[in-house]
Scaffold this motif. Structure first.
Motif, PDB file in Angstrom:
ATOM      1  N   ASP A  95      -3.497   3.946  -1.279  1.00  0.00           N
ATOM      2  CA  ASP A  95      -3.841   3.074  -2.409  1.00  0.00           C
ATOM      3  C   ASP A  95      -3.160   1.712  -2.263  1.00  0.00           C
ATOM      4  N   ALA A  96      -3.863   0.673  -2.652  1.00  0.00           N
ATOM      5  CA  ALA A  96      -3.271  -0.669  -2.728  1.00  0.00           C
ATOM      6  C   ALA A  96      -2.695  -0.841  -4.124  1.00  0.00           C
ATOM      7  N   VAL A  97      -1.461  -1.356  -4.197  1.00  0.00           N
ATOM      8  CA  VAL A  97      -0.833  -1.590  -5.489  1.00  0.00           C
ATOM      9  C   VAL A  97      -0.351  -3.029  -5.565  1.00  0.00           C
ATOM     10  N   ILE A 151      -1.111   7.454  -8.303  1.00  0.00           N
ATOM     11  CA  ILE A 151      -1.165   6.909  -6.949  1.00  0.00           C
ATOM     12  C   ILE A 151      -1.399   8.009  -5.928  1.00  0.00           C
ATOM     13  N   SER A 152      -1.965   7.600  -4.790  1.00  0.00           N
ATOM     14  CA  SER A 152      -2.128   8.507  -3.655  1.00  0.00           C
ATOM     15  C   SER A 152      -1.998   7.692  -2.385  1.00  0.00           C
ATOM     16  N   ASP A 171       2.019  -2.713 -11.169  1.00  0.00           N
ATOM     17  CA  ASP A 171       1.118  -1.574 -11.335  1.00  0.00           C
ATOM     18  C   ASP A 171       1.937  -0.302 -11.595  1.00  0.00           C
ATOM     19  N   SER A 210       0.844  -1.190   0.000  1.00  0.00           N
ATOM     20  CA  SER A 210       0.000   0.000   0.000  1.00  0.00           C
ATOM     21  C   SER A 210       0.883   1.244   0.000  1.00  0.00           C
TER      22      SER A 210
END
Length: 464
Positions: free
Chosen positions: A452-454, A448-449, A458, A405
Motif C-alpha cells: 500500500d502507498a501511504v 494497511i497491507s 494516513d 509504501s
C-alpha cells in the motif's frame, strides 16, 4: 594482500553457518549483503540473540535491492572512522592515488558529510593507506577512477570494499588536488595514459561536502519528499554546488533523498568550516524539508571541531530534535497581525514528556498529542505526529509520519500490543523505516497491507 576486518571471506549459506562464522569472528558482528552498498543490506548483531534478525534483515534487503540474498559475517567495529582513498589507473599499468577522504559522519551507515584530507591521517598513514589502495587496484588489473574504502581505528586500517566508479564524494578530492576526476576517467576510457604521476599529486587546503538530502533530521532522518517551491544556491569563492533541481522540481519517495551536494574549499579545516556555515546560511530551498539545519548544527559542535565521528550526535534522538528548522517569520505588519494567544501543551515524543508553549492566533482549539505544534498564520497550530517511536498518546489512531509504501506489516487485527512494539515497516527513499506502537492496547483497526502507498498523516493502526 590488503588488511581486512576479522570475519568470513565466503558468504554464510544459512543462519546456522552464520552463527558459526559469528562465533569465530567474535561479537558484535556485522551482517552485510554480498552485493550491498550505501547502507543497504547492512545490519548489526550486538549479541548472539540479535543474529537471526540482523542476518534475515540483511538477506531480505540484499534480495530486494540487489537480487542477491547472500550475506557476509564479519567483526563489527563500533566507532571506526570511514576513510577512503581515491585511485586512478590507466590501461598502461600506471596507478596513482589522490590521497584520502574522511566520510565518518553518517546515519544508517550512509554518508552525510565528507572532507579531505582526513583530520586524523598523518603523512605516514597517508603513504601507507595510499599504497594499500594502489596495490589493491594493481592486484585486480583495475583501470579507471575508483575508490578503495576502509575503516580507520587509531593507526590501524582495514579494507572495506572497492567502488569501481565515480561516487558522490570525489568532489572534495578534486577541490584539494585540482584534478578533474571525471575528465581523467574519460581519458583513461579512451586509452590515454594518466596525465599525472604520483609525484605530481599535492594537497592544497581543506574541503568539506554536505549532502543536501530531503530528510527531517529532527525526526530521526525521516524521508521528506515534496515540491520545491523556491530555490537559491549559495555562491562565491571556494563554493561549489552540484545539483539537479530547480524551483518547481518534485522530490519523490521513489529514489534516494539527496537533491544536491554543497562543497567548499579553504586554506584549512577551520576556515573551510566557516565557509561552509556561511554557504549553508545562503542556501534557500522553499517548500521542502532538508538537512541544511542539521548540517549547520553539527558543524558548530565541539565534536566536529575535534574531528570526531559525531556518532553520539547522529544517534541521539533528543539532540536531533534540536536541529528542527526555525518557523518562518511572518511578513505581516503589526496592524494587520491577528490577535495572538499563548497555549501550553503536554507533549509526548518517544515515551518522553515535554512542556510546549505555543503562540498562535486565537482561533480554534487543538486537542490530542503532538510532536511540536507550531504557530500557523492562517489558523490554529499545526500538528505533526512523532513517527516510529511510541509516545504514550491518548489518541487511539496512529498516523504515518512519512510518505512511502508499506514494506512489511508485523501485527494482526485483534492482537494485543505494548507501547514500542513494531507495527509495520514503511519504505521511502531507499530506506526502511520502522513504525512502533504509540500506546499499549488491542489492535481494533488495521487499514494497511503490504504494498500500500501511504501519505504522511494516513492512519496506520488503531490501538484501543
Amino acid at each position: 594482500g590488503v588488511p581486512i576486518v576479522p570475519g568470513a571471506t565466503e558468504p554464510a549459506a544459512d543462519l546456522d553457518e552464520a552463527r558459526k562464522q559469528a562465533e569465530e569472528a567474535g561479537f558484535p558482528v556485522a551482517c552485510k549483503a554480498v552485493r550491498g552498498g550505501g547502507g543497504k543490506g547492512y545490519r548489526v548483531a550486538m549479541t548472539p540473540d540479535d543474529l537471526q534478525e540482523a542476518y534475515e534483515g540483511a538477506s531480505r534487503e540484499g534480495e530486494k535491492f540487489f537480487s542477491d540474498p547472500r550475506v557476509y559475517i564479519e567483526r563489527y567495529l563500533e566507532d571506526p572512522r570511514h576513510v577512503e582513498v581515491q585511485v586512478m589507473a590507466d590501461k598502461h599499468g600506471n596507478v596513482i592515488h589522490l590521497a584520502e577522504r574522511d566520510c565518518s559522519i553518517q546515519r544508517r551507515h550512509q554518508k552525510l558529510i565528507e572532507e579531505a584530507p582526513g583530520p586524523h591521517v598523518d603523512e605516514e598513514m597517508r603513504e601507507r593507506i595510499g599504497k594499500i589502495a594502489t596495490d589493491a587496484a594493481r592486484a585486480v588489473g583495475y583501470y579507471s577512477a575508483g575508490t578503495v574504502e576502509g575503516m580507520q581505528v587509531g593507526s590501524e586500517y582495514f579494507f572495506l570494499e572497492m567502488n569501481t566508479r565515480v561516487q558522490v564524494e570525489p568532489c572534495v578530492t578534486e577541490m584539494i588536488t585540482g584534478i578533474d576526476i571525471v575528465r581523467e576517467q574519460i581519458r583513461i576510457a579512451a586509452g590515454e595514459e594518466l596525465s599525472r604521476t604520483q609525484d605530481d599529486i599535492h594537497i592544497n587546503g581543506h574541503s568539506i561536502e554536505c549532502r543536501i538530502n530531503a530528510e527531517k533530521a529532527d525526526k530521526n532522518f525521516a524521508p521528506a519528499p515534496g515540491l520545491i517551491t523556491s530555490y537559491r544556491e549559495p555562491a562565491g569563492p571556494g563554493v561549489r554546488v552540484d545539483s539537479g533541481v530547480i524551483a518547481g522540481s518534485e522530490v519523490t519517495p521513489m529514489y534516494d533523498p539527496m537533491v544536491a551536494k554543497l562543497i567548499v574549499w579553504d586554506k584549512d579545516r577551520a576556515a573551510a568550516t566557516r565557509r561552509m556555515l556561511r554557504a549553508l546560511d545562503e542556501y534557500k530551498i522553499g517548500g521542502l524539508s532538508t538537512l541544511i539545519p542539521f548540517h549547520k548544527a553539527i558543524l558548530a559542535t565541539e565534536q566536529w571541531d575535534r574531528g570526531e565521528t559525531c556518532k553520539d550526535l547522529t544517534e541521539d534522538k533528543e539532540w536531533l530534535k534540536t536541529t528542527a528548522p526555525e518557523p518562518p517569520v511572518s511578513t505581516e505588519s503589526a496592524e494587520d497581525e491577528p490577535e495572538k494567544v499563548t497555549r501550553d501543551y503536554m507533549v509526548e515524543v518517544s515515551g518522553k514528556r515535554f512542556d510546549v508553549k505555543v503562540v498562535g492566533e486565537a482561533v480554534g482549539v487543538v486537542t490530542g498529542a503532538a510532536a511540536g505544534p507550531a504557530a500557523s498564520p492562517g489558523g490554529p497550530p499545526k500538528r505533526e505526529r512523532a513517527g516510529g517511536g511510541g509516545g504514550g498518546s491518548n489518541k487511539a489512531e496512529l498516523e504515518s509520519p512519512l510518505q512511502g509504501s508499506i514494506f512489511k506489516v508485523i501485527v494482526e487485527k485483534g492482537a494485543e500490543v505494548s507501547e514500542g512494539d513494531l507495527i509495520c515497516v514503511i519504505e521511502a527513499m531507499k530506506m526502511e523505516n520502522e513504525i512502533t506502537a504509540h500506546r499499549s492496547g488491542k489492535v481494533t483497526n488495521l487499514p494497511i497491507s503490504v504494498g500500500d502507498a501511504v501519505a504522511s498523516g494516513d492512519p496506520l493502526v488503531t490501538i484501543e
